[in-house]
Design a protein around this motif. Structure first.
Motif, PDB file in Angstrom:
ATOM      1  N   GLY A   8       0.813  -1.213   0.000  1.00 49.17           N
ATOM      2  CA  GLY A   8       0.000   0.000   0.000  1.00 49.17           C
ATOM      3  C   GLY A   8       0.844   1.259   0.000  1.00 49.17           C
ATOM      4  N   LEU A   9       2.071   1.153   0.458  1.00 44.78           N
ATOM      5  CA  LEU A   9       2.975   2.299   0.496  1.00 44.78           C
ATOM      6  C   LEU A   9       3.796   2.437  -0.787  1.00 44.78           C
ATOM      7  CD1 LEU A   9       4.361   1.809   4.113  1.00 44.78           C
ATOM      8  CD2 LEU A   9       2.521   3.339   3.384  1.00 44.78           C
ATOM      9  N   MET A  10       3.801   1.411  -1.586  1.00 45.55           N
ATOM     10  CA  MET A  10       4.600   1.399  -2.807  1.00 45.55           C
ATOM     11  C   MET A  10       3.813   2.010  -3.963  1.00 45.55           C
ATOM     12  SD  MET A  10       7.349  -0.042  -1.718  1.00 45.55           S
ATOM     13  CE  MET A  10       8.333  -1.008  -2.818  1.00 45.55           C
ATOM     14  N   ARG A  11       4.568   2.557  -4.901  1.00 46.14           N
ATOM     15  CA  ARG A  11       3.962   3.150  -6.088  1.00 46.14           C
ATOM     16  C   ARG A  11       4.718   2.677  -7.320  1.00 46.14           C
ATOM     17  NH1 ARG A  11       4.001   7.184  -2.217  1.00 46.14           N
ATOM     18  NH2 ARG A  11       1.984   8.122  -1.827  1.00 46.14           N
ATOM     19  N   CYS A  12       4.058   2.764  -8.445  1.00 47.53           N
ATOM     20  CA  CYS A  12       4.704   2.490  -9.716  1.00 47.53           C
ATOM     21  C   CYS A  12       5.304   3.794 -10.215  1.00 47.53           C
ATOM     22  CB  CYS A  12       3.681   1.973 -10.726  1.00 47.53           C
ATOM     23  SG  CYS A  12       4.354   1.775 -12.398  1.00 47.53           S
ATOM     24  N   TYR A  13       6.569   3.724 -10.623  1.00 49.28           N
ATOM     25  CA  TYR A  13       7.253   4.896 -11.167  1.00 49.28           C
ATOM     26  C   TYR A  13       7.784   4.588 -12.564  1.00 49.28           C
ATOM     27  CZ  TYR A  13       7.301   7.143  -6.597  1.00 49.28           C
ATOM     28  OH  TYR A  13       6.930   7.736  -5.412  1.00 49.28           O
ATOM     29  N   TYR A  14       7.714   5.595 -13.409  1.00 47.43           N
ATOM     30  CA  TYR A  14       8.326   5.572 -14.728  1.00 47.43           C
ATOM     31  C   TYR A  14       9.625   6.361 -14.595  1.00 47.43           C
ATOM     32  CZ  TYR A  14       9.225   7.094 -19.530  1.00 47.43           C
ATOM     33  OH  TYR A  14       9.806   7.371 -20.734  1.00 47.43           O
ATOM     34  N   VAL A  15      10.747   5.742 -15.015  1.00 45.11           N
ATOM     35  CA  VAL A  15      12.046   6.407 -14.948  1.00 45.11           C
ATOM     36  C   VAL A  15      12.653   6.385 -16.349  1.00 45.11           C
ATOM     37  CG1 VAL A  15      14.308   6.465 -13.835  1.00 45.11           C
ATOM     38  CG2 VAL A  15      12.326   5.576 -12.564  1.00 45.11           C
TER      39      VAL A  15
ATOM     40  N   SER B 142       8.399   9.894 -12.771  1.00 45.41           N
ATOM     41  CA  SER B 142       7.009  10.251 -12.491  1.00 45.41           C
ATOM     42  C   SER B 142       6.237   9.014 -12.060  1.00 45.41           C
ATOM     43  CB  SER B 142       6.356  10.886 -13.723  1.00 45.41           C
ATOM     44  OG  SER B 142       6.409   9.995 -14.823  1.00 45.41           O
ATOM     45  N   GLU B 143       5.208   9.244 -11.274  1.00 45.35           N
ATOM     46  CA  GLU B 143       4.329   8.134 -10.904  1.00 45.35           C
ATOM     47  C   GLU B 143       3.554   7.706 -12.134  1.00 45.35           C
ATOM     48  OE1 GLU B 143       1.946   8.209  -7.341  1.00 45.35           O
ATOM     49  OE2 GLU B 143       3.324   9.655  -6.430  1.00 45.35           O
ATOM     50  N   ASP B 144       3.264   6.402 -12.190  1.00 44.21           N
ATOM     51  CA  ASP B 144       2.540   5.869 -13.336  1.00 44.21           C
ATOM     52  C   ASP B 144       1.523   4.845 -12.839  1.00 44.21           C
ATOM     53  OD1 ASP B 144       1.861   5.562 -15.997  1.00 44.21           O
ATOM     54  OD2 ASP B 144       3.893   5.146 -16.664  1.00 44.21           O
ATOM     55  N   ALA B 145       0.695   4.372 -13.721  1.00 39.63           N
ATOM     56  CA  ALA B 145      -0.350   3.406 -13.362  1.00 39.63           C
ATOM     57  C   ALA B 145       0.276   2.049 -13.016  1.00 39.63           C
ATOM     58  CB  ALA B 145      -1.315   3.244 -14.523  1.00 39.63           C
ATOM     59  N   PHE B 146      -0.275   1.378 -12.010  1.00 37.35           N
ATOM     60  CA  PHE B 146       0.256   0.089 -11.561  1.00 37.35           C
ATOM     61  C   PHE B 146       0.258  -0.964 -12.662  1.00 37.35           C
ATOM     62  CE2 PHE B 146       0.021   1.474  -7.166  1.00 37.35           C
ATOM     63  CZ  PHE B 146       1.088   0.797  -6.604  1.00 37.35           C
ATOM     64  N   HIS B 147      -0.717  -0.914 -13.569  1.00 39.66           N
ATOM     65  CA  HIS B 147      -0.772  -1.947 -14.606  1.00 39.66           C
ATOM     66  C   HIS B 147       0.458  -1.925 -15.515  1.00 39.66           C
ATOM     67  CE1 HIS B 147      -2.467   1.348 -17.063  1.00 39.66           C
ATOM     68  NE2 HIS B 147      -1.987   0.671 -18.086  1.00 39.66           N
ATOM     69  N   LYS B 148       1.209  -0.833 -15.524  1.00 38.94           N
ATOM     70  CA  LYS B 148       2.444  -0.766 -16.330  1.00 38.94           C
ATOM     71  C   LYS B 148       3.481  -1.774 -15.829  1.00 38.94           C
ATOM     72  CE  LYS B 148       1.195   2.866 -18.745  1.00 38.94           C
ATOM     73  NZ  LYS B 148       1.637   3.492 -19.934  1.00 38.94           N
ATOM     74  N   LEU B 149       3.378  -2.158 -14.557  1.00 38.27           N
ATOM     75  CA  LEU B 149       4.316  -3.133 -13.993  1.00 38.27           C
ATOM     76  C   LEU B 149       4.054  -4.547 -14.510  1.00 38.27           C
ATOM     77  CD1 LEU B 149       4.289  -1.883 -10.309  1.00 38.27           C
ATOM     78  CD2 LEU B 149       6.186  -1.683 -11.925  1.00 38.27           C
ATOM     79  N   LEU B 150       2.869  -4.787 -15.044  1.00 33.53           N
ATOM     80  CA  LEU B 150       2.518  -6.116 -15.544  1.00 33.53           C
ATOM     81  C   LEU B 150       3.144  -6.404 -16.911  1.00 33.53           C
ATOM     82  CD1 LEU B 150      -1.251  -6.142 -14.544  1.00 33.53           C
ATOM     83  CD2 LEU B 150       0.678  -7.184 -13.318  1.00 33.53           C
ATOM     84  N   LYS B 151       3.501  -5.349 -17.628  1.00 33.60           N
ATOM     85  CA  LYS B 151       4.131  -5.536 -18.930  1.00 33.60           C
ATOM     86  C   LYS B 151       5.594  -5.910 -18.726  1.00 33.60           C
ATOM     87  CE  LYS B 151       3.383  -2.124 -21.720  1.00 33.60           C
ATOM     88  NZ  LYS B 151       3.130  -0.794 -22.311  1.00 33.60           N
ATOM     89  N   PRO B 152       6.134  -6.772 -19.574  1.00 34.48           N
ATOM     90  CA  PRO B 152       7.563  -7.104 -19.456  1.00 34.48           C
ATOM     91  C   PRO B 152       8.420  -5.859 -19.664  1.00 34.48           C
ATOM     92  CG  PRO B 152       6.467  -8.515 -21.083  1.00 34.48           C
ATOM     93  CD  PRO B 152       5.478  -7.474 -20.652  1.00 34.48           C
TER      94      PRO B 152
ATOM     95  N   ALA C   4       9.033   2.899  -3.042  1.00 34.69           N
ATOM     96  CA  ALA C   4       8.375   3.703  -2.008  1.00 34.69           C
ATOM     97  C   ALA C   4       8.411   5.197  -2.334  1.00 34.69           C
ATOM     98  CB  ALA C   4       9.025   3.452  -0.657  1.00 34.69           C
ATOM     99  N   ASP C   5       9.448   5.637  -3.065  1.00 30.84           N
ATOM    100  CA  ASP C   5       9.568   7.049  -3.405  1.00 30.84           C
ATOM    101  C   ASP C   5      10.425   7.200  -4.662  1.00 30.84           C
ATOM    102  OD1 ASP C   5      12.338   6.940  -2.589  1.00 30.84           O
ATOM    103  OD2 ASP C   5      11.697   7.283  -0.519  1.00 30.84           O
ATOM    104  N   GLU C   6      10.560   8.432  -5.132  1.00 35.23           N
ATOM    105  CA  GLU C   6      11.298   8.682  -6.374  1.00 35.23           C
ATOM    106  C   GLU C   6      12.770   8.273  -6.272  1.00 35.23           C
ATOM    107  OE1 GLU C   6      10.866  12.620  -7.945  1.00 35.23           O
ATOM    108  OE2 GLU C   6       8.704  12.396  -8.192  1.00 35.23           O
ATOM    109  N   GLU C   7      13.388   8.544  -5.141  1.00 39.13           N
ATOM    110  CA  GLU C   7      14.803   8.194  -4.964  1.00 39.13           C
ATOM    111  C   GLU C   7      15.021   6.692  -5.081  1.00 39.13           C
ATOM    112  OE1 GLU C   7      17.859   8.457  -1.294  1.00 39.13           O
ATOM    113  OE2 GLU C   7      16.870  10.346  -1.800  1.00 39.13           O
ATOM    114  N   ALA C   8      14.159   5.922  -4.432  1.00 35.06           N
ATOM    115  CA  ALA C   8      14.256   4.461  -4.512  1.00 35.06           C
ATOM    116  C   ALA C   8      13.963   3.979  -5.936  1.00 35.06           C
ATOM    117  CB  ALA C   8      13.308   3.807  -3.520  1.00 35.06           C
ATOM    118  N   ALA C   9      13.044   4.649  -6.607  1.00 41.44           N
ATOM    119  CA  ALA C   9      12.712   4.278  -7.994  1.00 41.44           C
ATOM    120  C   ALA C   9      13.920   4.472  -8.904  1.00 41.44           C
ATOM    121  CB  ALA C   9      11.529   5.109  -8.486  1.00 41.44           C
ATOM    122  N   VAL C  10      14.625   5.574  -8.725  1.00 40.77           N
ATOM    123  CA  VAL C  10      15.811   5.839  -9.546  1.00 40.77           C
ATOM    124  C   VAL C  10      16.879   4.782  -9.277  1.00 40.77           C
ATOM    125  CG1 VAL C  10      17.715   7.463  -9.925  1.00 40.77           C
ATOM    126  CG2 VAL C  10      15.358   8.305  -9.812  1.00 40.77           C
TER     127      VAL C  10
END
Length: 106
Positions: free
Chosen positions: A5-12, A84-94, A45-51
């Motif tokens: 619940g604390l995690m987000r999908c990010y596009y980098v 940037s934050e993105d939709a969770f379904h983007k994580l389902l794509k390879p 969890a945040d942009e820094e971790a996403a990068v």
């Protein structure tokens, strides 16, 4: 609340620059790109971790495809041009593991 619940999908969007330490042996046959662009979708969890996660994936994929960095022939520096934050379904794509290489910097 669960951890997910604390995690987000990010596009980098990643820009990689290569500094070559050895000259090309035969410039007509050997490519020494100056850099590349690619992107990754990551759960973080945040942009820094996403990068950090995106950079780790990019380095790992680049090391599998070519050994320029691990063999000591080039130095790689990575920059996150967009996060940037993105939709969770983007994580389902390879993962799109390709890189768009360029030879000349503007």
């Amino acid at each position: 609340m669960s951890l997910i619940g604390l995690m987000r999908c990010y596009y980098v969007f990643v820009h990689g620059k290569l500094e070559w330490l050895v000259p090309a042996t035969n410039p007509e046959e050997t490519s020494q790109p100056r850099g590349f662009y690619c992107h990754r979708h990551v759960l973080a969890a945040d942009e820094e971790a996403a990068v950090r996660k995106a950079f780790k994936r990019v380095r790992s994929n680049l090391d599998r495809g070519c050994t320029w960095v691990t063999s000591g022939r080039a130095i790689l520096s990575l920059e996150a041009d967009e996060v940037s934050e993105d939709a969770f379904h983007k994580l389902l794509k390879p993962d799109m593991r390709g890189h768009v290489f360029y030879d000349v910097e503007d």
